[in-house]
Enzyme design. Structure first.
Site, mmCIF file in Angstrom:
data_model
loop_
_atom_site.group_PDB
_atom_site.id
_atom_site.type_symbol
_atom_site.label_atom_id
_atom_site.label_comp_id
_atom_site.label_asym_id
_atom_site.label_seq_id
_atom_site.Cartn_x
_atom_site.Cartn_y
_atom_site.Cartn_z
ATOM 1 N N GLY A 130 115.836 103.078 -30.666
ATOM 2 C CA GLY A 130 116.135 102.620 -29.317
ATOM 3 C C GLY A 130 115.110 103.028 -28.284
ATOM 4 C CD GLU A 131 112.062 102.626 -24.001
ATOM 5 O OE1 GLU A 131 111.199 102.734 -24.881
ATOM 6 O OE2 GLU A 131 112.108 103.392 -23.014
ATOM 7 C CB CYS B 29 113.899 112.945 -34.033
ATOM 8 S SG CYS B 29 113.408 111.297 -33.463
ATOM 9 C CG ASN C 9 101.722 102.639 -29.808
ATOM 10 O OD1 ASN C 9 101.370 103.750 -30.156
ATOM 11 N ND2 ASN C 9 102.983 102.266 -29.742
ATOM 12 C CG ASN D 108 104.932 107.213 -40.449
ATOM 13 O OD1 ASN D 108 104.267 107.919 -41.197
ATOM 14 N ND2 ASN D 108 105.312 107.617 -39.246
ATOM 15 C CB CYS E 190 108.630 99.909 -34.553
ATOM 16 S SG CYS E 190 110.058 101.022 -34.528
ATOM 17 C CB CYS F 225 106.952 107.922 -35.869
ATOM 18 S SG CYS F 225 106.771 109.576 -35.270
ATOM 19 C CB CYS G 72 114.823 99.158 -30.657
ATOM 20 S SG CYS G 72 113.736 99.464 -29.230
ATOM 21 C CB CYS H 57 106.895 98.059 -31.185
ATOM 22 S SG CYS H 57 107.216 98.647 -29.509
ATOM 23 C CD GLU I 181 118.106 105.793 -40.026
ATOM 24 O OE1 GLU I 181 116.916 105.816 -39.690
ATOM 25 O OE2 GLU I 181 118.514 105.415 -41.119
#
Ligand code: SAH
Length: 385
Positions: A196-197, A138, A251, A325, A152, A368, A145, A149, A97
């Protein structure tokens, strides 16, 4: 497309590689420039469109198994706030995305960029008719990923594979073309904050950065990469001659909490992470950004804010607070606006530059932490803001 499965793509090659290709084909050296311009500036999608190249050379390239390799926009989801979430597909059928976020008429300063905005703001005034005067793209760096987390949605996918440099650049080109804009005429910011990271796909990510700066013409000062905290790569990143700004997903305010929310904290804890941030060689007027996702009653209390103040003391930093979110499968609650404001106030009172990120495209799962290739939009009753 499936037919391109075994093809080599021009997209993703740098000037040195294209020059070698041109030499191998026995073509004059200036053809390299024509290919670079075609692929990265004119954004051609096929050799057909590269009219500066002689037909026999184009045929040679095709017979040699080359394609331009532009990704396909498979789907678009349009948010009522103007955000567009793109599903972008690659040659092997995988997709990621990419999100387009136009920004106000100059009134909704987001504070993301810190240089040269006011003069351009005036120059951009004529663009008000289209409803935005700058925009942020973005982009994703991996399919899925691996970092896991807990808040996420992308984590739920696991990691499928790294993106190539061409696939990372290709997302940007696809969106620029779809929006009919170019970095030469429009104020485009880039954030490596999609799926992804980036620092677990470091070499491809950095090659993409250099192509975006040197060939596509985007300014490195308008780019930001966010990492969950891959400490050795933060050190490497600091040594790069061309690089975006650095953002770190903090975080949590202590190791117990951070390990619970971000298991990678076991490997690189807060002490190591913040040491890397302190040692990071900042440029003039540059700051390290820390992102902090606020989770109701988990990391959003007064004590957490006070701990953050201690962690960041004396650092040239800024903090972006992001209220969670929501999404299916995420067991945390979005804090109320008042507790977000209270958290911000504690940081600000301690002298830390702190902003609250406005959620973009929540209704289409574009915000996010919501990128999961969801082929749906959010039911109206769940759109809390
Ligand atoms: N993997 C990188 C790049 C992704 S950036 C990183 O972690 O930094 C995405 C940002 O969104 C991160 O700062 C992350 O902490 C935040 N985020 C993840 N899930 C979220 C959610 N559900 N709500 C709000 N922000 C979230």
């Amino acid at each position: 497309m499936a037919s391109n499965l075994n093809a080599s793509t021009l997209l993703g090659l740098n000037r040195r590689e294209v020059t070698a290709l041109v030499e191998q084909a026995g073509q004059p050296a200036y053809r390299a420039q024509q290919i670079m311009d075609g692929v990265y500036r004119e954004r051609v999608r096929s050799f057909e469109q590269m009219s500066t190249l002689p037909r026999p050379f184009r045929e040679d390239l095709a017979q040699g198994g080359f394609v331009v390799g532009s990704p396909e926009i498979e789907q678009r989801f349009l948010s009522r706030d103007g955000t567009v979430r793109y599903l972008v597909a690659f040659g092997d059928g995988e997709s990621v995305e990419t999100v387009w976020m136009p920004e106000g008429d100059g009134g909704e300063a987001d504070g993301e960029t810190e240089a040269g905005d006011s003069a351009e703001m005036i120059a951009g005034a004529g663009r008000a008719s289209r409803g935005w005067d700058r925009a942020t793209i973005c982009i994703s760096s991996q399919v899925g990923c691996a970092v896991d987390c807990q808040f996420c949605l992308t984590a739920l996918l696991g990691v499928k594979r790294n993106l190539t440099a061409g696939e990372i650049v290709g997302q940007v080109l696809a969106v620029l073309s779809d929006q009919k804009v170019s970095p030469q005429h429009d104020r485009i910011n880039l954030v490596f904050m999609g799926m992804g990271e980036p620092f677990l796909n470091y070499d491809n990510f950095m090659k993409a950065v250099r192509l975006l700066v040197q060939e596509v013409g985007l300014a490195e000062s308008r780019m930001t990469v966010s990492t969950a905290g891959i400490v050795p790569r933060i050190h490497d990143f600091g040594q790069e001659a061309i690089r975006p700004r650095l953002a770190i997903s903090l975080n949590a305010s202590n190791d117990d909490l951070r390990t619970r929310l971000m298991p990678l904290n076991r490997k690189w804890n807060l002490e190591r992470l913040l040491a890397a941030a302190r040692e990071f060689p900042l440029r003039t007027r540059e700051r390290v950004t820390f992102e902090y996702v606020l989770l109701h009653n988990v990391n959003d209390r007064r004590e957490n804010a006070e701990e953050v103040v201690e962690l960041l003391r004396g650092m040239r930093s800024r903090v972006n607070l992001i209220a969670l979110n929501p999404g299916p499968g995420i067991d945390f609650v979005t804090p109320a606006a008042e507790s977000v404001a209270a958290f911000q106030k504690i940081l600000r009172d301690a002298g830390i530059l702190t902003f609250v990120r406005r959620p973009r495209g929540r209704d289409i799962y574009a915000a996010c932490g919501q990128l999961k290739r969801t082929v749906a939009i959010m039911p109206a009753e769940e759109r809390s803001s």
